[in-house]
Design a protein around this motif. Structure first.
Motif, short mmCIF file in Angstrom:
data_model
loop_
_atom_site.label_atom_id
_atom_site.label_comp_id
_atom_site.label_asym_id
_atom_site.label_seq_id
_atom_site.Cartn_x
_atom_site.Cartn_y
_atom_site.Cartn_z
N ASN A 489 32.89 43.39 50.25
CA ASN A 489 31.90 44.41 49.89
C ASN A 489 31.24 44.19 48.53
O ASN A 489 30.41 45.00 48.12
N LYS A 490 31.58 43.12 47.86
CA LYS A 490 31.05 42.95 46.51
C LYS A 490 29.53 42.75 46.49
O LYS A 490 28.88 43.02 45.48
N SER A 492 27.42 44.21 48.73
CA SER A 492 26.77 45.30 49.48
C SER A 492 25.72 45.99 48.63
O SER A 492 25.89 46.19 47.43
N ASP A 494 24.52 49.01 49.82
CA ASP A 494 24.66 50.43 50.16
C ASP A 494 25.58 51.06 49.11
O ASP A 494 26.76 51.31 49.34
N THR A 498 29.51 52.17 49.35
CA THR A 498 30.42 51.15 48.81
C THR A 498 31.08 51.58 47.51
O THR A 498 32.25 51.27 47.26
N THR A 499 30.33 52.31 46.67
CA THR A 499 30.90 52.70 45.37
C THR A 499 32.17 53.53 45.53
O THR A 499 33.20 53.23 44.89
N LEU A 501 34.20 53.51 48.00
CA LEU A 501 35.21 52.61 48.58
C LEU A 501 35.84 51.74 47.50
O LEU A 501 37.08 51.58 47.45
N MET A 502 35.00 51.17 46.64
CA MET A 502 35.51 50.28 45.59
C MET A 502 36.40 51.05 44.60
O MET A 502 37.42 50.54 44.13
N TYR A 534 30.66 43.54 41.89
CA TYR A 534 29.96 44.67 42.50
C TYR A 534 29.43 45.63 41.44
O TYR A 534 28.24 45.99 41.44
#
Length: 707
Positions: A489-490, A492, A494, A498-499, A501-502, A534
């Motif tokens: 996801n780095k 991504s 979106d 994603t934020t 999630l990270m 990310y």
């Protein structure tokens, strides 16, 4: 050390028995002897006297220590016979002279343990006395030193002290270093086996061990070189003494004036004294041979008793001085030093001085023997006191071992608990090493108990950490899964999905726990790099967007400064329009960075100052400022700020309603009170303020609903 200087006179502290003995021994000297002495002294000068005992006696090698020859390899000391009929007659061949009678009561023949011990010490010391300068070498508490300090001390001894004087120091340092290193090896071996290693593959060494081996090798090299040279010197001195014996034998066959012969005899004695040490296994044979021929010479002198009586008187004076010095040594507080100097006195008594008149032999020897025993008893008493100190140290070490066993009996359930236990054990180990020496018969057992207690703790510790490895491998798998999510996801775009999630996987990472140490840094770097990649993209985009906000912030700062300089005309209507116009300008400037949002507060303070100059009601002023705040909230893209503000207003309205109801209830308690009562007036005043405030909050709520 010259053997012909005066011994120091007694300082007046010797007991009355000594003084009485001296008077008894000196007074009976016959007039004939005195006359002979004066005659001889007038011809040749006064006879030489034995030396003063040097103060710088050797502390580092005890009298009981093995002689130099015992340190040499067996094949380095050649056996040279001196027992031929020419050079070394057997003892049975010595004639039954007066000299022989004196030796019959010497320490060699005396059936006394103390005197025998002293004689043995003198025999051992005779081999190396001239090569080894006697001086004090401090023996430090090597037990309390760590391995670095032991190496430094060994290097210092080799560099600054005589190599033949530090044997005991070096061996103690070697023993302590090896004990500490072996303990470390045992611990590493347990850890190696706990990790599943095979014992045949185990090997452990350290730079410190290699450094110690190198320094100790230098010591052995230097020591071997010294003893190689010493062996040559001993053999040369042996031959020199055998030659002197041959020369002494020849005096009996020389036809010359008796005075000349006697002077020759004294010169031989002087050379014999300065001939140097010889191998210890030859010492007694050569010494007895020399004294045999010395006795023969005295028999030869019986025709001229003046010379013989002169020697007897000289020997008596010198032996009395030895007794005086022994009396002082009996009061010496340094018992080891006293014992070593007593060895020198015995050696002088035996080797440097001849016989005395028959009537004085037994009394002076008995006095000297009595003082020898007293010095020996002082030394034994010192050892008893030292033993008590060692016993106390043993008690302390036993207590420390018991504490280690107690600490090792507790098994913590987590890493932190074991780390605390490790610190406790390390502190106890330091105490153990600093506790000092213990009795030699208990040293090995105490050391074994200590190592066993520490080893038990280490085994339990290793077992715990071995059990943790299974959990650590599971944690490793969990973290590898998080790394995969982060790396997927780095890139991504979106950000809204994603934020969160990270951020979640970062929080999960902290909860997982430890992984094997060899993997820890590697996987953390992978996870951190993916997360940073990310968030760096997000920050880069935000920084681009923030350029406009920064520009708006700078404009608002300039607007505040201009408003501070604004001068009102004095016309309320015109001035109010001017203020509203500035507020309109403020609204058009735009948003500022989130961290700079406090600029709104600064702006409101400037407005408060301007509104204060107008004749407006509080409600009007509040509403004008609130419109500005609503405008700022409306410019935000997220409508949550407006909802939060609306909820806040409703809450404030409810709070003010509650306050008004409470005040009106309180007013009921004063319904019979006079209207001019100060409390009644204050309550009604507060009710009025709250109602006015309530209107303001309601108007603000209407405004926000319109948006």
């Amino acid at each position: 050390m010259s053997t012909h200087d005066n011994l120091p006179k007694a300082d007046g502290n010797e007991d009355n028995k000594t003084k009485t003995l001296e008077d008894k021994l000196e007074n009976p000297v016959s007039e004939a002897t005195e006359s002979a002495s004066e005659t001889q002294e007038s011809q040749e000068g006064k006879p030489k006297e034995i030396t003063k005992v040097e103060e710088s006696v050797e502390d580092s090698i005890p009298a009981e220590a093995s002689p130099v020859s015992e340190d040499l390899p067996n094949d380095e000391v050649e056996e040279e016979s001196v027992e031929s009929t020419e050079t070394s007659p057997v003892v049975e061949d010595i004639p039954n002279t007066e000299v022989e009678k004196e030796e019959a009561v010497s320490p060699v023949a005396a059936d006394d343990e103390v005197l025998n011990e002293m004689e043995e010490a003198v025999a051992k010391d005779s081999e190396d006395e001239s090569k080894l300068e006697r001086h004090d070498i401090e023996k430090k508490d090597y037990h309390a030193m760590n391995k670095d300090e032991l190496i430094s001390e060994l290097r210092r001894l080799i560099k600054s002290e005589k190599i033949q004087a530090i044997k005991e120091h070096v061996e103690e340092i070697k023993t302590e270093f090896n004990a500490k290193f072996n303990e470390e090896v045992e611990q590493k071996k347990d850890e190696f086996l706990a990790d599943g290693g095979n014992i045949i593959d185990f090997y452990y060494s350290t730079p410190l061990k290699k450094e110690f081996n190198s320094v100790y090798f230098d010591y052995k090299e230097k020591r071997n070189a010294y003893y190689q040279n010493l062996k040559k010197d001993l053999q040369a001195n042996l031959q020199k003494r055998l030659d002197i014996i041959e020369e002494l034998k020849g005096l009996l066959n020389v036809e010359e004036n008796i005075n000349t012969t006697y002077n020759h005899f004294k010169e031989i004695k002087e050379r014999w004294h300065n001939a140097g040490p010889i191998p210890r296994d030859k010492y007694n044979t050569v010494w007895n041979t020399y004294h045999h021929h010395t006795e023969n010479f005295y028999d030869f002198l019986h025709l001229n008793r003046d010379f013989r009586d002169l020697d007897f008187k000289h020997n008596l004076e010198q032996k009395l001085k030895i007794i005086e010095r022994a009396t002082e040594l009996a009061q010496e507080t340094d018992v080891n030093r006293a014992f070593r100097e007593l060895q020198i006195l015995h050696k002088m008594w035996k080797e440097d001085l001849g016989p005395v008149a028959k009537e004085y032999r037994e009394p002076i020897w008995e006095k000297f023997s009595e003082l020898t025993k007293q010095i020996h008893e002082n030394r034994q008493q010192f050892f008893k006191v030292q033993d008590k100190v060692y016993e106390k140290n043993l008690e302390v070490k036993q207590e420390i071992i018991a504490k280690i066993v107690e600490v090792a009996a507790e098994h913590p359930k987590n890493h932190g608990g074991w780390q605390q236990k490790i610190k406790e054990i390390e502190a106890l180990r330091e105490e153990f090493f600093k506790a000092g020496k213990v009795p030699s018969n208990a040293n090995e057992e105490t050391w074994s108990q200590f190592k066993g207690a520490v080893r038990d703790f280490n085994r339990n510790k290793n077992a715990f950490y071995k059990s943790l490895k299974k959990d650590q491998f599971e944690n490793l798998n969990k973290k590898m899964e998080l790394i995969k999510i982060a790396e997927d996801n780095k890139d991504s775009d979106d950000f809204s999905v994603t934020t969160p999630l990270m951020k979640k996987i970062q929080a999960d990472w902290k909860k997982i726990g430890h992984v094997p140490r060899k993997d820890s840094d590697r996987i953390w770097k992978r996870f951190k790099d993916a997360c940073n990649a990310y968030f760096d993209r997000i920050h880069a985009e935000k920084n681009e967007a923030n350029k406009e906000e920064i520009a708006a912030y700078e404009k608002k700062l300039a607007h505040i400064e201009a408003l501070k300089e604004l001068k009102l005309s004095g016309d309320p209507k015109s001035d109010l329009d001017t203020i509203k116009e500035n507020i309109s300008i403020w609204k058009t400037i735009g948003r500022v960075p989130y961290k700079k949002r406090n600029i709104e507060s600064d702006y409101n303070k400037v407005l408060d100052n301007l509104f204060g100059q107008l004749n407006l009601s509080r409600q009007e002023t509040e509403m004008i400022k609130y419109e500005n705040k609503l405008s700022s909230l409306a410019n935000q893209s997220d409508d949550r700020a407006l909802r939060n503000e609306q909820n806040f207003l409703r809450k404030k309205i409810e709070e003010v309603h509650s306050e008004i109801r409470q005040l009106e209830n309180n007013l009921q308690f004063f319904k019979h009170a006079d209207d001019n009562n100060p409390l009644v007036i204050e309550v009604r005043k507060n009710i009025g303020k709250h109602k006015e405030s309530l209107e303001v909050w309601k108007n603000k709520l209407k405004k926000i609903k319109q948006l």
